[in-house]
Design an enzyme around this catalytic site. Structure first.
Site, PDB file in Angstrom:
ATOM      1  N   GLU A  87       0.786  -1.039   0.111  1.00  0.00           N
ATOM      2  CA  GLU A  87       0.072   0.014   0.069  1.00  0.00           C
ATOM      3  C   GLU A  87       0.744   1.443   0.114  1.00  0.00           C
ATOM      4  O   GLU A  87       0.229   2.328  -0.288  1.00  0.00           O
ATOM      5  CB  GLU A  87      -1.193   0.012   1.223  1.00  0.00           C
ATOM      6  N   GLU A 118       8.164 -21.344   8.260  1.00  0.00           N
ATOM      7  CA  GLU A 118       8.455 -20.610   9.124  1.00  0.00           C
ATOM      8  C   GLU A 118       9.588 -21.073   9.955  1.00  0.00           C
ATOM      9  O   GLU A 118      10.170 -20.092  10.923  1.00  0.00           O
ATOM     10  CB  GLU A 118       6.982 -20.115   9.957  1.00  0.00           C
TER      11      GLU A 118
END
Length: 316
Positions: A87, A118
């Site tokens: 964004e 992860e």
């Protein structure tokens, strides 16, 4: 022989004593418990703003000298970081690679869980191979224990980048590996271990605040107006015309004409109108000021005061 599974000792993994009976409540009761818990997040975030400000200062200094900002995360934390990075360019008109998000498991993990990724610190180090000494690297992990993030941060620190960690675990074992630890204490989740809730909300607030403050400091706004957005479609042109009218006091027709003359460049139009100079002069002033509208106005002999001037505003 059964493999030993490490027990996680993080605040987000504890049981919330206020919600032991949540599965017995009607819908409204469940929602009220969630809302009450969510209301504690902003205060927890406020307590770590001094640490976040240190990261902002480091990012401003590094970006001004050609550096970039890198996010490293997994699961919910990584997705929130990817959202923030995505964004930034359309909001502030900066290059698409100024903020880069690295997610354990790659693009596929943004829409579905890739849990084993992860736990791979070597994957984190590999993903960090593009980080340079002039960059800032921020690990985002609710538990503060994610191995992918740890591997990435160690590599980033090795090459000389500024490193930071945003976690929901003030006692994170990764804290000693970074220059700044922003460890917000959101406590036990409504549903134990569901870090997409309070911890995720806190991370969203911190990431938004970090990127916004950094780019405000870098001159990507004028007052509280988004001036880095290029008016590339009808909706954005309308928004930018309104912005120019607010900032300059000129009519929307005049603002639209100037914006068209600049090819949709809001910064150039704003400097041209406020300083009363041709578009070509505004372009040069902005270039010399590193894109800062206030800096360009100052160089043209037009002070920071505008129809929307905030008295205590300072130059980036």
């Amino acid at each position: 022989m059964t493999e030993s599974v490490p027990v996680m000792h993080a605040p987000t993994e504890e049981r919330n004593h206020d919600t032991h009976d949540i599965d017995l409540l009607p819908s409204l009761g469940i929602l009220q418990h969630i809302n009450t818990a969510d209301a504690t997040v902003p205060n927890a975030v406020a307590l770590v703003l001094p640490q976040l400000a240190r990261v902002v200062d480091a990012a401003v200094e590094r970006v001004r000298h050609g550096g970039r900002v890198h996010y490293f995360g997994a699961g919910t934390s990584g997705r929130l970081a990817a959202l923030d990075a995505a964004e930034v360019p359309p909001t502030f008109g900066v290059p698409p690679d100024l903020f880069v998000a690295h997610h354990a498991g790659g693009p596929r993990a943004l829409s579905q869980s890739v849990k084993e990724a992860e736990d791979d610190d070597r994957l984190g180090a590999s993903d960090a191979a593009c980080v340079h000494a002039q960059d800032v690297a921020i690990g985002v992990t609710a538990s503060g224990t994610t191995r992918y993030v740890g591997g990435a941060l160690r590599e980033c620190r090795r090459v000389g980048a500024v490193t930071a960690l945003i976690s929901a675990n003030p006692g994170s074992p990764l804290a000693h590996q970074v220059d700044v630890h922003v460890g917000v204490d959101t406590g036990a989740e409504v549903i134990a271990g569901s870090t997409r809730m309070k911890a995720g909300t806190a991370q969203k607030l911190l990431l938004n605040a970090f990127s916004t403050a950094t780019l405000v400091r870098l001159g990507c706004t004028f007052s509280n107006l988004m001036v880095g957005v290029d008016a590339g479609n009808a909706k954005l042109r309308g928004r930018m015309v309104g912005l120019l009218a607010q900032a300059t006091g000129y009519t929307e027709d005049t603002c639209a004409e100037t914006l068209a003359e600049t090819g949709g460049n809001t910064r150039v139009a704003l400097v041209s109108m406020l300083a009363g100079v041709p578009v070509e002069s505004a372009v040069i002033a902005l270039r010399d000021a590193g894109g800062s509208v206030r800096g360009a106005l100052e160089s043209l002999g037009t002070g920071p005061t505008t129809p929307t001037h905030v008295p205590d505003a300072t130059y980036p």
